[in-house]
Design an enzyme around this catalytic site. Sequence first.
Site, mmCIF file in Angstrom:
data_model
loop_
_atom_site.group_PDB
_atom_site.id
_atom_site.type_symbol
_atom_site.label_atom_id
_atom_site.label_comp_id
_atom_site.label_asym_id
_atom_site.label_seq_id
_atom_site.Cartn_x
_atom_site.Cartn_y
_atom_site.Cartn_z
ATOM 1 N N TYR A 104 35.309 42.749 22.840
ATOM 2 C CA TYR A 104 33.916 43.188 23.020
ATOM 3 C C TYR A 104 32.985 42.329 22.171
ATOM 4 C CZ TYR A 104 29.844 46.261 23.538
ATOM 5 O OH TYR A 104 28.588 46.766 23.829
ATOM 6 N N SER B 255 24.033 43.230 22.171
ATOM 7 C CA SER B 255 24.471 44.321 21.288
ATOM 8 C C SER B 255 24.416 43.836 19.852
ATOM 9 C CB SER B 255 25.924 44.675 21.638
ATOM 10 O OG SER B 255 26.488 45.517 20.650
HETATM 11 P P1 NAD Z 1 27.240 53.145 30.667
HETATM 12 O O1 NAD Z 1 28.712 53.214 30.939
HETATM 13 O O2 NAD Z 1 26.493 54.408 30.486
HETATM 14 O O3 NAD Z 1 26.533 52.252 31.796
HETATM 15 C C1 NAD Z 1 27.141 51.098 32.305
HETATM 16 C C2 NAD Z 1 26.911 51.031 33.809
HETATM 17 O O4 NAD Z 1 27.520 49.820 34.284
HETATM 18 C C3 NAD Z 1 27.568 52.194 34.591
HETATM 19 O O5 NAD Z 1 26.657 52.726 35.521
HETATM 20 C C4 NAD Z 1 28.764 51.538 35.278
HETATM 21 O O6 NAD Z 1 29.103 52.142 36.530
HETATM 22 C C5 NAD Z 1 28.252 50.108 35.477
HETATM 23 N N1 NAD Z 1 29.364 49.151 35.605
HETATM 24 C C6 NAD Z 1 30.413 48.976 34.763
HETATM 25 N N2 NAD Z 1 31.228 48.023 35.243
HETATM 26 C C7 NAD Z 1 30.675 47.576 36.400
HETATM 27 C C8 NAD Z 1 31.058 46.601 37.358
HETATM 28 N N3 NAD Z 1 32.185 45.882 37.225
HETATM 29 N N4 NAD Z 1 30.253 46.390 38.418
HETATM 30 C C9 NAD Z 1 29.116 47.121 38.594
HETATM 31 N N5 NAD Z 1 28.712 48.074 37.721
HETATM 32 C C10 NAD Z 1 29.491 48.296 36.644
HETATM 33 O O7 NAD Z 1 27.117 52.232 29.346
HETATM 34 P P2 NAD Z 1 25.835 51.722 28.506
HETATM 35 O O8 NAD Z 1 26.132 52.046 27.096
HETATM 36 O O9 NAD Z 1 24.562 52.154 29.104
HETATM 37 O O10 NAD Z 1 26.039 50.136 28.658
HETATM 38 C C11 NAD Z 1 25.057 49.272 29.220
HETATM 39 C C12 NAD Z 1 25.031 47.977 28.422
HETATM 40 O O11 NAD Z 1 24.617 48.265 27.086
HETATM 41 C C13 NAD Z 1 26.392 47.268 28.299
HETATM 42 O O12 NAD Z 1 26.201 45.877 28.442
HETATM 43 C C14 NAD Z 1 26.820 47.593 26.876
HETATM 44 O O13 NAD Z 1 27.697 46.628 26.341
HETATM 45 C C15 NAD Z 1 25.462 47.588 26.185
HETATM 46 N N6 NAD Z 1 25.418 48.263 24.884
HETATM 47 C C16 NAD Z 1 25.809 49.563 24.760
HETATM 48 C C17 NAD Z 1 25.795 50.156 23.500
HETATM 49 C C18 NAD Z 1 26.259 51.578 23.290
HETATM 50 O O14 NAD Z 1 26.541 51.942 22.133
HETATM 51 N N7 NAD Z 1 26.346 52.403 24.330
HETATM 52 C C19 NAD Z 1 25.341 49.424 22.388
HETATM 53 C C20 NAD Z 1 24.922 48.111 22.566
HETATM 54 C C21 NAD Z 1 24.968 47.540 23.817
#
Ligand code: NAD
Length: 269
Positions: free
Chosen positions: A165, A152
Amino acid sequence: MVKEKGADLMAQLSGKSIYLTGGASGIGRAVTEAFIKEGAAVTILDKSPVGLQELKQQFGEKVQCIEGDVTVYEDHVRAVETAVEFFGKLDVFVANAGVFDGFAKFEHVTPEAMSAAYDLLMDINVKGYFNGARASVAELKKTSGNMIFTVSGAGYYPDGGGVWYTASKHAQIGLMRQLAFELAPEVRVNAVAPGGTLTALHVIPPLEPFVKIVDNDTKEKSIKKRNPLQIAMKSEDHVGAYILLASDQARAITGEVISSDGGLAVRGL
Ligand code: NAD
């Protein structure tokens, strides 16, 4: 001989077997879809049974879905075994499942809630990545494969989250670099750093009472304001970086982070 239009366009991940965590939603889901379009088969570990069911309906035999928790090492072992059983090998591991702290300000949260938040968030965001890497490494060595971590902008800059985070995203970059060092020359290890993206990323329960949950409109405006390109990023905006790193085109790239964040390096968060 006249070539058919598009005949030169080879799928970039043709025949690859990929294991990805957190594919049932958001960035992981978009990446799964893109990988399959590029010719790969994908095994997914996620805790959401509904999301996994939707994936199975959409992609059929191109996906294997495992319901489980990234904090449990044995769940990763099951996923790797499934990938090898159904798709014959493992070429790529993508550590992606993660949770958020909702920008919780550390002075505003009780030490007890901060401690509970640490256990939960670090377990998922850091140990979850380690567990998947450890469970995959032996199979990846057999294919000269690679790992990709979703990190991120919060892995570089303050104010992409609260303390836990931000610390977890810095830790993921450290983990990625050390693994790239230890696993060369057999396995490449890289990362993609998305900026603020419109997804359902969850605030963990111990911090919910201390943070403001914002609606999608507000989130969209704030994401746009924070990056120089002024993009309210969607999950699909990041898939190109994952395809490149997973593919054989990236055979000289390891220990690297591709930022996909609307230009945060130009101005910071
Ligand atoms: P999201 O919530 O849409 O997707 C996350 C997925 O991970 C979900 O399907 C959830 O069920 C699964 N998950 C969560 N905890 C879990 C566990 N303990 N075991 C198994 N599955 C689990 O969120 P996203 O934004 O797509 O996040 C994905 C990655 O992207 C993360 O690492 C997040 O930190 C990173 N990220 C997100 C953003 C943002 O702004 N959304 C920005 C930078 C990085």
